[in-house]
Design an enzyme around this catalytic site. Structure first.
Site, PDB file in Angstrom:
ATOM      1  N   CYS B  87       0.913  -1.304  -0.060  1.00  0.00           N
ATOM      2  CA  CYS B  87      -0.041  -0.022  -0.206  1.00  0.00           C
ATOM      3  C   CYS B  87       0.786   1.244   0.103  1.00  0.00           C
ATOM      4  CB  CYS B  87      -1.105  -0.037   1.136  1.00  0.00           C
ATOM      5  SG  CYS B  87      -2.370   1.225   0.882  1.00  0.00           S
ATOM      6  N   HIS B 197      -3.542  -5.814   0.971  1.00  0.00           N
ATOM      7  CA  HIS B 197      -2.878  -6.047   2.147  1.00  0.00           C
ATOM      8  C   HIS B 197      -2.752  -7.546   2.409  1.00  0.00           C
ATOM      9  CE1 HIS B 197      -2.785  -1.862   3.596  1.00  0.00           C
ATOM     10  NE2 HIS B 197      -3.465  -1.624   3.077  1.00  0.00           N
ATOM     11  N   GLU B 199      -0.907  -8.620   4.711  1.00  0.00           N
ATOM     12  CA  GLU B 199      -0.644  -8.804   6.058  1.00  0.00           C
ATOM     13  C   GLU B 199      -1.955  -9.245   7.096  1.00  0.00           C
ATOM     14  OE1 GLU B 199      -0.865  -6.392   4.440  1.00  0.00           O
ATOM     15  OE2 GLU B 199      -0.893  -4.518   6.065  1.00  0.00           O
TER      16      GLU B 199
END
Lengths: 80, 223
Positions: B87, B197, B199
């Protein structure tokens, strides 16, 4: 010396903010509004008094930070 | 695998990245402040996290790309160390010149925050080797400036060299990105930047585990 740097999107790069501004102007009743492009103005004060040196220094500033030359172009205006 | 997460002022996914890394690698990552001059020498992976570094002043990622720690990140990228930019981290990598192109304002001018379907386009690299080629995954996106732009020559080159790693699935492009590009590699294939994302989808409690294979790929790659 004072300088003004204009940073704008290159021709052909989509400018959705400019488009939205154009739509809003038409919505307000302004007729005949064509393409609208948005950019930035950056005013910089310089200690340098030699115009050529100031221009060279500003060009380097634009290339290194003020503009992202992948998508943006810049114009430098030196003020008296 | 030893990792580090760079923390810029206004990073906001640094802790998400740290939690995912600790859960999957079993080791706490080093948290490295942007004003530090060096990342610990034994680190295999450096993560540039999501957020709004320096308030997105001037352009997203522009200020962060010039922060002190980035000089060491650039040096370590050149040495072949693994760098993952998520990002805002992807924006920082393009501004730093480690990845080609630029991330512009979303075409519809809206901040998009939702899960998005992606396809894994490329698995011949250290980041996605544990995915299947063409696999469909769902990662969340949360950005206002994720519209990937590069000239046609650069886009052709990225595609020709197998450097487009993630694409938004057909009909799911949330930002107007050129050729539905969501994530790309550098030429040496040790730097990956992506807008979605991974994660945030590493724990079933958070709604999915599609992101785990990225960190597992990295562990396998450095072992």
């Amino acid at each position: 010396m004072k300088a003004r740097v204009f940073v704008t999107l290159k021709n052909g790069v989509l400018d959705p903010q400019g488009k939205a501004i154009g739509h809003a102007l038409s919505g307000l009743g302004f007729e005949g509004v064509g393409e609208v492009r948005q950019g930035k103005v950056i005013d910089i004060e310089l200690a340098e008094s030699d115009r050529a040196k100031a221009k060279a220094s500003l060009t380097e500033m634009c290339e290194k930070l003020l503009a992202n030359t992948i998508i943006e172009k810049y114009d430098i205006e030196l003020q008296a | 695998m030893k990792s580090a997460v760079v923390v810029f002022p206004a990073s906001n996914c640094d802790r998400d990245a740290a939690v995912a890394l600790e859960q999957i690698t079993g080791k706490k990552p080093h948290m490295v402040w942007h004003a530090d001059s060096e990342i610990p020498k034994d680190v295999d992976l450096i993560v540039l996290p999501g957020g709004f570094s320096y308030g997105d002043y001037l352009r997203c990622g522009a200020m962060a790309s010039l922060s002190r720690v980035m000089q060491d990140v650039i040096a370590k990228a050149q040495e072949g160390r693994l760098i993952l930019g998520i990002c805002n981290g992807f924006q920082v990598l393009t501004e730093a010149g480690l990845l080609p192109g630029a991330l512009m304002r979303n075409a519809n001018l809206k901040f998009v925050c939702r899960p998005v379907g992606l396809t894994v386009e490329e698995t011949q690299n250290v980041f996605t080797r544990k995915y299947d080629n063409g696999q469909r995954v769902v990662f969340p996106v949360a950005h206002g400036d994720g519209n990937y732009f590069a000239d046609n020559e650069t886009l052709d080159r990225l595609e020709g060299e197998g450097r487009v790693v993630f694409r938004y699935a057909e009909g799911e492009n949330p930002n107007g990105s050129s050729r539905n590009i969501a994530g790309i590699l550098n030429e040496k294939r040790n730097v990956l930047g992506l807008m979605p994302h991974p994660e945030r989808v590493c724990d079933p409690l958070l709604g999915g585990t599609d992101g785990r294979a990225m960190f597992e790929s990295l562990i396998e790659s450095v072992s």
